[in-house]
Design a protein around this motif. Structure first.
Motif, PDB file in Angstrom:
ATOM      1  N   VAL A  31       0.837  -1.199   0.000  1.00 39.74           N
ATOM      2  CA  VAL A  31       0.000   0.000   0.000  1.00 39.74           C
ATOM      3  C   VAL A  31       0.874   1.253   0.000  1.00 39.74           C
ATOM      4  O   VAL A  31       0.612   2.223  -0.723  1.00 39.74           O
ATOM      5  N   LYS A  32       1.940   1.240   0.771  1.00 38.36           N
ATOM      6  CA  LYS A  32       2.831   2.402   0.846  1.00 38.36           C
ATOM      7  C   LYS A  32       3.482   2.714  -0.495  1.00 38.36           C
ATOM      8  O   LYS A  32       3.698   3.878  -0.833  1.00 38.36           O
ATOM      9  N   THR A  33       3.808   1.680  -1.263  1.00 38.08           N
ATOM     10  CA  THR A  33       4.508   1.888  -2.539  1.00 38.08           C
ATOM     11  C   THR A  33       3.567   1.991  -3.731  1.00 38.08           C
ATOM     12  O   THR A  33       4.012   2.149  -4.862  1.00 38.08           O
ATOM     13  N   PHE A  34       2.256   1.914  -3.488  1.00 39.35           N
ATOM     14  CA  PHE A  34       1.276   1.933  -4.581  1.00 39.35           C
ATOM     15  C   PHE A  34       1.199   3.317  -5.218  1.00 39.35           C
ATOM     16  O   PHE A  34       1.117   4.333  -4.531  1.00 39.35           O
ATOM     17  N   ARG A  35       1.196   3.380  -6.578  1.00 43.48           N
ATOM     18  CA  ARG A  35       1.245   4.650  -7.297  1.00 43.48           C
ATOM     19  C   ARG A  35      -0.115   5.111  -7.811  1.00 43.48           C
ATOM     20  O   ARG A  35      -0.249   6.233  -8.286  1.00 43.48           O
ATOM     21  N   GLY A  36      -1.131   4.241  -7.786  1.00 37.98           N
ATOM     22  CA  GLY A  36      -2.396   4.560  -8.416  1.00 37.98           C
ATOM     23  C   GLY A  36      -3.406   5.194  -7.484  1.00 37.98           C
ATOM     24  O   GLY A  36      -3.140   5.458  -6.313  1.00 37.98           O
ATOM     25  N   LYS A  37      -4.624   5.406  -8.032  1.00 36.98           N
ATOM     26  CA  LYS A  37      -5.703   6.047  -7.286  1.00 36.98           C
ATOM     27  C   LYS A  37      -6.819   5.070  -6.911  1.00 36.98           C
ATOM     28  O   LYS A  37      -7.857   5.486  -6.413  1.00 36.98           O
ATOM     29  N   ALA A  38      -6.605   3.779  -7.162  1.00 39.96           N
ATOM     30  CA  ALA A  38      -7.622   2.792  -6.793  1.00 39.96           C
ATOM     31  C   ALA A  38      -7.883   2.842  -5.302  1.00 39.96           C
ATOM     32  O   ALA A  38      -6.978   3.072  -4.493  1.00 39.96           O
ATOM     33  N   LYS A  39      -9.143   2.616  -4.922  1.00 41.33           N
ATOM     34  CA  LYS A  39      -9.538   2.658  -3.514  1.00 41.33           C
ATOM     35  C   LYS A  39      -9.731   1.265  -2.914  1.00 41.33           C
ATOM     36  O   LYS A  39      -9.604   1.095  -1.704  1.00 41.33           O
ATOM     37  N   ASN A  40     -10.055   0.307  -3.760  1.00 37.46           N
ATOM     38  CA  ASN A  40     -10.274  -1.056  -3.275  1.00 37.46           C
ATOM     39  C   ASN A  40      -8.954  -1.825  -3.339  1.00 37.46           C
ATOM     40  O   ASN A  40      -8.638  -2.484  -4.343  1.00 37.46           O
ATOM     41  N   ILE A  41      -8.187  -1.728  -2.278  1.00 32.99           N
ATOM     42  CA  ILE A  41      -6.866  -2.345  -2.220  1.00 32.99           C
ATOM     43  C   ILE A  41      -6.906  -3.508  -1.231  1.00 32.99           C
ATOM     44  O   ILE A  41      -7.278  -3.320  -0.070  1.00 32.99           O
ATOM     45  N   PRO A  42      -6.545  -4.722  -1.659  1.00 36.32           N
ATOM     46  CA  PRO A  42      -6.541  -5.859  -0.725  1.00 36.32           C
ATOM     47  C   PRO A  42      -5.614  -5.612   0.462  1.00 36.32           C
ATOM     48  O   PRO A  42      -4.614  -4.888   0.355  1.00 36.32           O
ATOM     49  N   LYS A  43      -5.941  -6.220   1.587  1.00 35.43           N
ATOM     50  CA  LYS A  43      -5.124  -6.045   2.786  1.00 35.43           C
ATOM     51  C   LYS A  43      -3.756  -6.705   2.648  1.00 35.43           C
ATOM     52  O   LYS A  43      -2.799  -6.324   3.308  1.00 35.43           O
ATOM     53  N   THR A  44      -3.692  -7.721   1.790  1.00 29.69           N
ATOM     54  CA  THR A  44      -2.411  -8.376   1.520  1.00 29.69           C
ATOM     55  C   THR A  44      -2.122  -8.275   0.027  1.00 29.69           C
ATOM     56  O   THR A  44      -3.040  -8.113  -0.794  1.00 29.69           O
ATOM     57  N   ASN A  45      -0.854  -8.384  -0.326  1.00 27.66           N
ATOM     58  CA  ASN A  45      -0.446  -8.299  -1.733  1.00 27.66           C
ATOM     59  C   ASN A  45      -0.750  -9.622  -2.417  1.00 27.66           C
ATOM     60  O   ASN A  45       0.137 -10.430  -2.694  1.00 27.66           O
ATOM     61  N   SER A  46      -2.022  -9.844  -2.686  1.00 26.27           N
ATOM     62  CA  SER A  46      -2.498 -11.140  -3.154  1.00 26.27           C
ATOM     63  C   SER A  46      -2.045 -11.429  -4.584  1.00 26.27           C
ATOM     64  O   SER A  46      -2.091 -10.557  -5.452  1.00 26.27           O
ATOM     65  N   MET A  66      -3.605 -13.612  -6.519  1.00 25.79           N
ATOM     66  CA  MET A  66      -4.871 -13.655  -7.241  1.00 25.79           C
ATOM     67  C   MET A  66      -5.921 -12.885  -6.453  1.00 25.79           C
ATOM     68  O   MET A  66      -5.894 -12.854  -5.219  1.00 25.79           O
ATOM     69  N   LEU A  67      -6.871 -12.293  -7.169  1.00 28.86           N
ATOM     70  CA  LEU A  67      -7.965 -11.570  -6.546  1.00 28.86           C
ATOM     71  C   LEU A  67      -9.036 -12.557  -6.078  1.00 28.86           C
ATOM     72  O   LEU A  67      -9.051 -13.716  -6.510  1.00 28.86           O
ATOM     73  N   PRO A  68      -9.967 -12.132  -5.199  1.00 31.04           N
ATOM     74  CA  PRO A  68     -10.936 -13.076  -4.628  1.00 31.04           C
ATOM     75  C   PRO A  68     -11.726 -13.874  -5.660  1.00 31.04           C
ATOM     76  O   PRO A  68     -11.918 -15.091  -5.485  1.00 31.04           O
ATOM     77  N   TYR A  69     -12.207 -13.225  -6.726  1.00 34.60           N
ATOM     78  CA  TYR A  69     -13.002 -13.972  -7.717  1.00 34.60           C
ATOM     79  C   TYR A  69     -12.133 -14.976  -8.467  1.00 34.60           C
ATOM     80  O   TYR A  69     -12.618 -16.033  -8.894  1.00 34.60           O
ATOM     81  N   GLN A  70     -10.844 -14.676  -8.642  1.00 37.48           N
ATOM     82  CA  GLN A  70      -9.931 -15.629  -9.268  1.00 37.48           C
ATOM     83  C   GLN A  70      -9.677 -16.810  -8.339  1.00 37.48           C
ATOM     84  O   GLN A  70      -9.680 -17.970  -8.777  1.00 37.48           O
ATOM     85  N   ASP A 105     -14.839  -4.085  -7.500  1.00 34.30           N
ATOM     86  CA  ASP A 105     -15.114  -4.189  -6.069  1.00 34.30           C
ATOM     87  C   ASP A 105     -14.062  -5.041  -5.349  1.00 34.30           C
ATOM     88  O   ASP A 105     -13.807  -4.843  -4.164  1.00 34.30           O
ATOM     89  N   GLN A 106     -13.464  -5.986  -6.074  1.00 34.04           N
ATOM     90  CA  GLN A 106     -12.561  -6.958  -5.451  1.00 34.04           C
ATOM     91  C   GLN A 106     -11.082  -6.682  -5.741  1.00 34.04           C
ATOM     92  O   GLN A 106     -10.239  -7.556  -5.539  1.00 34.04           O
ATOM     93  N   GLY A 107     -10.778  -5.464  -6.212  1.00 35.06           N
ATOM     94  CA  GLY A 107      -9.378  -5.072  -6.319  1.00 35.06           C
ATOM     95  C   GLY A 107      -8.777  -5.105  -7.700  1.00 35.06           C
ATOM     96  O   GLY A 107      -7.554  -4.957  -7.853  1.00 35.06           O
TER      97      GLY A 107
END
Length: 277
Positions: free
Chosen positions: A6-21, A23-27, A207-209
């Motif tokens: 999260v600290k190194t993320f450069r984008g404006k997305a708001k739905n960020i997983p708590k861990t650097n997953s 695969m995303l939940p739906y995957q 919704d899922q990142g």
């Protein structure tokens, strides 16, 4: 404490997983589903074929895997891309296997991978006749884009009869397509074939990142880095040729083959602005 991803993320997305997953939940839900018959109704370009390649390799890495896998794509370039994703994941899995003193991969060819346990993954083009005489697991990617989806299903289905499984993955291509007929069976006719049904729209993915994952891959200066999920939803919607195309390609709503336009009531229920929280 703020996670490093999260600290190194450069984008404006708001739905960020708590861990650097990875695969995303739906995957992950798709990867872990072991039903005999599975169907994925999906938005374009959200990483389902990619996660399927990982699932296929994960199965073949197991000592108890006995079946070959036959992956049918809509054309030769798609077949080549799928096997390239498989080879990417085999390299990752093979590193782990070597660390444990094991061998995972026996041989790689242009459209196939042979694993040390004797099983193979084979990526095929769309001709349904390729399934005749074959047995094992089947993956039908971009199923609705075939010239004859019903014929593909009819010939591919018996391939799994000696202990295999069948996975269907696609974006919609019209209300009269056999892919949509299968979904109508699942939703309105008691699911007689007993499919496990997955449905992931662009909004579900956001919704899922999904936007977070996309923005981690973009180069500096890409304007999509400055988009929130609501911005990205509107961006995809605005660059579609028309509303019906957007609904079909990104929101899992098949275009109406009986009419040039969907009814206003149907459109209005599917095009609510993405909630910008």
């Amino acid at each position: 404490m703020i996670p490093e991803h999260v600290k190194t993320f450069r984008g404006k997305a708001k739905n960020i997983p708590k861990t650097n997953s990875f695969m995303l939940p739906y995957q992950r839900k798709w990867i872990l589903d072991n039903h005999i018959l599975k169907l994925m109704e999906k938005s374009r370009r959200i990483g389902i074929s990619y996660s399927t390649a990982y699932r296929v390799d994960r199965k073949h890495a197991g000592k108890d895997q006995r079946n070959d896998t036959w992956v049918s794509s809509r054309d030769e370039p798609s077949a080549r891309l799928f096997i390239q994703d498989c080879k990417l994941f085999t390299k990752i899995l093979d590193i782990g296997a070597e660390d444990m003193g094991q061998k995972l991969i026996e041989k790689e060819k242009l459209y196939s991978i042979k694993f040390a346990n004797g099983t193979e993954v084979n990526s095929l083009a769309s001709n349904p006749d390729v399934f005749a005489g074959k047995g094992g697991d089947v993956v039908l990617d971009e199923f609705a884009l075939r010239a004859d989806p019903r014929g593909v299903y009819a010939i591919a289905n018996p391939t799994i009869d000696w202990g295999g499984s069948l996975e269907i993955i696609s974006t919609h291509r019209g209300s009269h397509n056999y892919f949509n007929e299968l979904i109508n069976e699942i939703q309105h006719k008691g699911n007689p074939k007993n499919f496990s049904h997955h449905r992931v729209t662009l909004q579900d993915a956001l919704d899922q990142g999904f936007l977070w994952k996309l923005q981690t891959k973009l180069r500096d200066g890409d304007p999509r880095l400055d988009m929130t999920e609501a911005d990205y939803f509107d961006y995809q919607r605005s660059k579609a040729p028309d509303e019906e195309s957007f609904l079909q390609e990104y929101m899992c709503v098949p275009s109406d083959d009986n009419s040039a336009f969907l009814s206003y009531d149907l459109i209005s229920t599917c095009t609510l602005k993405y909630p910008d929280s």
